[in-house]
Design an enzyme around this catalytic site. Structure first.
Site, mmCIF file in Angstrom:
data_model
loop_
_atom_site.group_PDB
_atom_site.id
_atom_site.type_symbol
_atom_site.label_atom_id
_atom_site.label_comp_id
_atom_site.label_asym_id
_atom_site.label_seq_id
_atom_site.Cartn_x
_atom_site.Cartn_y
_atom_site.Cartn_z
ATOM 1 N N LYS A 103 0.834 -1.201 0.000
ATOM 2 C CA LYS A 103 0.000 0.000 0.000
ATOM 3 C C LYS A 103 0.871 1.254 0.000
ATOM 4 O O LYS A 103 1.928 1.296 0.623
ATOM 5 C CB LYS A 103 -0.882 -0.017 1.255
ATOM 6 C CG LYS A 103 -1.787 1.185 1.403
ATOM 7 C CD LYS A 103 -2.519 1.123 2.733
ATOM 8 C CE LYS A 103 -3.412 2.351 2.910
ATOM 9 N NZ LYS A 103 -2.640 3.619 2.904
ATOM 10 N N LYS A 134 7.371 0.984 1.633
ATOM 11 C CA LYS A 134 8.050 0.182 0.610
ATOM 12 C C LYS A 134 9.402 0.781 0.250
ATOM 13 O O LYS A 134 10.413 0.086 0.199
ATOM 14 C CB LYS A 134 7.217 0.099 -0.673
ATOM 15 C CG LYS A 134 5.915 -0.637 -0.572
ATOM 16 C CD LYS A 134 5.229 -0.724 -1.919
ATOM 17 C CE LYS A 134 5.170 0.583 -2.661
ATOM 18 N NZ LYS A 134 4.473 1.672 -1.925
ATOM 19 N N LYS A 152 5.761 8.694 -7.266
ATOM 20 C CA LYS A 152 6.368 9.656 -6.339
ATOM 21 C C LYS A 152 7.877 9.761 -6.554
ATOM 22 O O LYS A 152 8.496 10.742 -6.166
ATOM 23 C CB LYS A 152 6.099 9.246 -4.884
ATOM 24 C CG LYS A 152 4.645 9.260 -4.477
ATOM 25 C CD LYS A 152 4.476 9.199 -2.971
ATOM 26 C CE LYS A 152 5.164 8.033 -2.295
ATOM 27 N NZ LYS A 152 4.685 6.707 -2.704
ATOM 28 N N ASP A 157 -1.517 0.229 -4.422
ATOM 29 C CA ASP A 157 -2.916 0.641 -4.265
ATOM 30 C C ASP A 157 -3.689 0.544 -5.572
ATOM 31 O O ASP A 157 -4.891 0.305 -5.589
ATOM 32 C CB ASP A 157 -2.991 2.107 -3.795
ATOM 33 C CG ASP A 157 -2.477 2.282 -2.388
ATOM 34 O OD1 ASP A 157 -1.256 2.169 -2.220
ATOM 35 O OD2 ASP A 157 -3.280 2.513 -1.476
#
Length: 266
Positions: free
Chosen positions: A11, A16, A42, A126
């Protein structure tokens, strides 16, 4: 040992990138050649390995249609090879498409021909979309680990990810517990892993030192090499190196998952 090609899913916001970066640093301290491929829009996976954010593959090819390998792959801590796929600006385009474009460019430039011991893909979990399944669908990775806490949404995502792994005939090698200090957390995640047909391969305790290192754009393995936290990542790295177990996960259906989680609230 042949090259281990590992995709790390989980998620968004579960840790991570922190896990991949610190694992990579711990493995490089064993004189292993490591490559890290950030597949999260990101583009923050490699920041603590390189010391700053990297130019992403997507942004680079917007300015230069024919980049060299040195334009998109950079050497970080202990010569770890670092690259970030990147993605479109928020609200514009498909983030998963960025992963597809990035992989094609890395292949074209023979980035995967490097003599590596371990290759990591850090993949957002996600979003269930074709782009984020590329490390599995295109056979870039042989093993998958899911990072999860004992929180509801984290395990819900982990269950969904395991559903995708099964559909794509991938190999689930274990769960990495990144603790958030919820009640009965280790029991919850251990039983969850058992229910979907895998195991917990390592436990990382919640710690301010990890965040402190990240504020300095470093891994805790680099900044605090003698810390308990660095030792936990070293143990996790060793566990992953020695783990040859792979399974096709058996995810829970929605009702079964709800019943499983509610059983810990009574």
């Amino acid at each position: 040992m042949g090259e281990k090609r590992i995709a790390i899913y989980g998620k968004g916001g579960i840790g991570k990138s922190t896990t991949v970066a610190n694992l990579s640093a711990a493995l490089s301290n064993q004189d292993l050649k490591v490559m890290v491929i950030g597949c999260d829009p990101k583009a923050d996976t490699t920041r603590t390995l390189y010391g700053q954010r990297l130019p992403t593959i997507i942004n680079t090819i917007e300015e230069n249609k024919n980049p060299s390998l040195e334009d998109i792959v950079f050497k970080g801590y202990n010569d770890i090879l670092c690259t970030e796929s990147g993605g479109p600006k928020p609200g514009v385009g498909c983030a998963g498409r960025g992963v597809i474009v990035a992989m094609k460019n890395l292949e074209k430039l023979n980035a995967f021909d490097e003599d590596l011991d371990v290759r990591f893909y850090d993949v957002l979990g996600d979003v269930v979309c074709g782009g984020f399944s590329v490390p599995l669908r295109k056979d870039y990775a042989d093993e998958v680990y899911i990072v999860s806490s004992g929180e509801y949404m984290s395990l819900y995502a982990a269950n969904n990810i395991s559903r995708g792994i099964k559909k794509l005939k991938g190999n689930l090698s274990g769960i990495i517990l990144n603790k958030r200090n919820v009640l009965n957390e280790e029991d919850i995640v251990s039983i969850f892993a058992e229910k979907i047909g895998t195991k917990v391969v390592g436990v990382i305790d919640r710690s301010h030192l990890i965040q402190d290192a990240e504020l300095d754009a470093k891994t805790v393995v680099e900044k605090y090499p003698e810390s308990v936290e660095a030792e936990l990542y070293s143990v996790l790295a060793e566990n992953i190196l020695n783990n040859n177990e792979k399974s096709t996960p058996e995810p829970m259906d929605e009702d079964e998952f709800e019943d499983f989680f509610k059983s810990f609230s009574n």
